[in-house]
Design an enzyme around this catalytic site. Structure first.
Site, mmCIF file in Angstrom:
data_model
loop_
_atom_site.group_PDB
_atom_site.id
_atom_site.type_symbol
_atom_site.label_atom_id
_atom_site.label_comp_id
_atom_site.label_asym_id
_atom_site.label_seq_id
_atom_site.Cartn_x
_atom_site.Cartn_y
_atom_site.Cartn_z
ATOM 1 N N HIS A 55 0.829 -1.209 0.000
ATOM 2 C CA HIS A 55 0.000 0.000 0.000
ATOM 3 C C HIS A 55 0.867 1.263 0.000
ATOM 4 O O HIS A 55 0.945 1.930 -1.010
ATOM 5 C CB HIS A 55 -0.988 0.025 1.168
ATOM 6 C CG HIS A 55 -1.924 -1.132 1.206
ATOM 7 N ND1 HIS A 55 -2.760 -1.435 0.154
ATOM 8 C CD2 HIS A 55 -2.151 -2.075 2.163
ATOM 9 C CE1 HIS A 55 -3.459 -2.508 0.451
ATOM 10 N NE2 HIS A 55 -3.107 -2.922 1.659
ATOM 11 N N ASP A 104 -5.141 -8.103 -3.227
ATOM 12 C CA ASP A 104 -5.420 -7.880 -1.813
ATOM 13 C C ASP A 104 -6.722 -8.531 -1.360
ATOM 14 O O ASP A 104 -6.790 -9.724 -1.132
ATOM 15 C CB ASP A 104 -5.402 -6.377 -1.541
ATOM 16 C CG ASP A 104 -5.394 -6.030 -0.060
ATOM 17 O OD1 ASP A 104 -5.358 -6.962 0.769
ATOM 18 O OD2 ASP A 104 -5.411 -4.840 0.273
#
Length: 455
Positions: free
Chosen positions: A281, A332
């Site tokens: 991220h 994810d």
């Protein structure tokens, strides 16, 4: 699996270091490795008779290297379509995720992960990094085999026909201030980093399709004085090390309050950053954070479809690249499993931020989805169509409703997972004519999700 031919004739193939695909490429494989790559239409190359290539299997469309999904939480796939409406934030979504986690055991996790990994294969993904923290029983006690949940993931990837880097995750506390794990989080923890290291050291699957790496869940979940234990374990084994980093501003604020520095600076102080480390991220870094990541040669895995789904924000991808940070991609939470969408989102999100176009080339996006991703997972010999590389080939249709009339170079801005026609992993055909050869993916997804969704 069927016997795989050793000679393929690609209508177009995207070869390393080229700005666009090359037409008429003969790709030869043996023992799961590419042994020859010949551009038949190269200028000045004498034409060969058709019979010379009669035994080569045609690959109509665009053939790419295998795609690498660097960041996965397989069980999050059960939440697709169930958490997208209404208001809330990452933490309200997390409560729904914990409810699913609480219902999984090694058998149900095997069934769900097998279906999810097979869905990835259908999307052209030949290797996945599983950020695995669902270790123990719901009450926090160990299974008879303390690594039973990890073993289920290894078996699931084998059934699906893709490679796996199991990123065994250290998860010890519920906040930067060291709050103890409670409720569903109890099954994530090993007590301390030394006991985490002892458990994961005992897990050594011999399967050729799997590698074991390490992960620090986040600065929220591993106390600062134990970060070095995880980093040392990974470095001693030359294993990949991953970490969630600055996913929400609240994480940054809490870390500054407790430690007087950003999460990136805290990780740097305790030796977590480095060339074998991938930060996942990094949506809210400071300029100083970007310098620390770039100078330490730490990579960043962007997960645009999850970051937008959870309203986390847009990471500064172009600034990262300019700082020398290698970028890779992950799906994810699996709100979407489509590396084409993740790749073009990197460019399109930058356009939204800057109101300018043209931040990344198609070839650069392809590298994020292939070679850079495989390297982040410890498979540096994969992700390119070149002699000596693993024989991973993903062929995308150029005649679908989405790709018809699109030049091959434009595939990353037109094609999607549904356009993947054939997938070869380590020389074995896993997907043909858009269908997985050993898993009924829709049926198995439906059954395995129904088994774990709270009523």
């Amino acid at each position: 699996m069927p016997v795989t031919p050793t000679r393929w004739l690609a209508e177009y193939a995207w070869l390393p270091d080229l700005a666009q695909p090359t037409p008429d490429v003969l790709i030869e494989t043996a023992g799961g490795v590419i042994t020859g790559v010949t551009a038949l239409a190269a200028p000045g190359r004498p034409s060969a008779g058709v019979d010379v290539y009669a035994d080569a299997v045609p690959l109509p469309g665009l053939t790419l290297p295998g795609l690498a999904n660097v960041h996965s939480h397989a069980f999050h796939r059960a939440l697709r379509g169930r958490t997208h409406g209404g208001r809330g934030d990452f933490f309200s979504w997390r409560d729904r995720m914990y409810a699913v986690a609480d219902r999984l055991d090694p058998d149900t996790y095997l069934a769900l992960a097998r279906a999810v990994y097979a869905e990835m294969a259908l999307a052209g993904i030949t290797c996945v990094g599983e950020f695995h923290y669902l270790h123990h029983r719901p009450d926090g006690g160990a299974y008879d085999d303390p690594n039973a949940m990890g073993a289920a993931l290894v078996e699931a990837a084998a059934h699906a026909g893709i490679r796996l880097t199991l990123l065994d995750t250290c998860y010890l506390s519920a906040g930067v201030d060291g709050r103890p794990l409670t409720g569903p989080q109890r099954r994530f923890g090993d007590g301390d980093a030394a006991r985490w290291a002892q458990r994961v050291s005992a897990f050594a699957p011999a399967d050729s399709h799997v590698r074991v790496g390490a992960a620090v869940h986040s600065v929220r979940a591993v106390p600062a004085d134990q970060l070095g234990t995880v980093a040392d374990w990974a470095r001693e084994r030359q294993a990949p090390l991953h970490v969630h980093l600055s996913e929400q501003p609240a994480e940054n604020d809490e870390c500054r309050t407790v430690h007087g520095r950003t999460p990136t600076a805290l990780l740097a102080e305790h030796g977590v950053l480095g060339p074998d480390t991938t930060a996942v991220h990094a949506t809210h870094p400071t300029s100083g954070d970007l310098t620390l990541l770039g100078d330490s040669r730490t990579g960043v895995c962007l997960c645009p479809t999850t970051e937008r789904d959870l309203a986390d924000g847009i990471g500064p991808a172009r600034r990262m690249a300019d700082a020398g940070i290698r970028l890779s991609l992950g799906s994810d939470s699996h709100a979407v499993i489509d590396l084409f969408e993740e790749a073009r989102a990197v460019e399109l999100d930058e356009r939204l931020r800057t109101r300018r176009r043209g931040h990344f080339t198609p070839a650069g996006l392809l590298t994020m989805a292939t070679a850079a991703g495989h390297a982040a997972l410890g498979w540096a010999d994969a992700g390119r169509i070149a002699v000596g590389a693993r024989a991973d080939l993903v062929t995308v249709r150029l005649d679908s409703a989405r790709t018809a009339g699109v030049p091959p170079v434009g595939a990353f801005f037109a094609a999607g997972a549904a356009d993947v026609e054939q997938v070869v992993v380590d020389g074995r055909v896993v997907v043909a004519e858009g269908r997985h050869l050993s898993v009924d993916v829709p049926a198995e997804l439906s059954a395995s999700i129904e088994a774990v969704i709270p009523s």
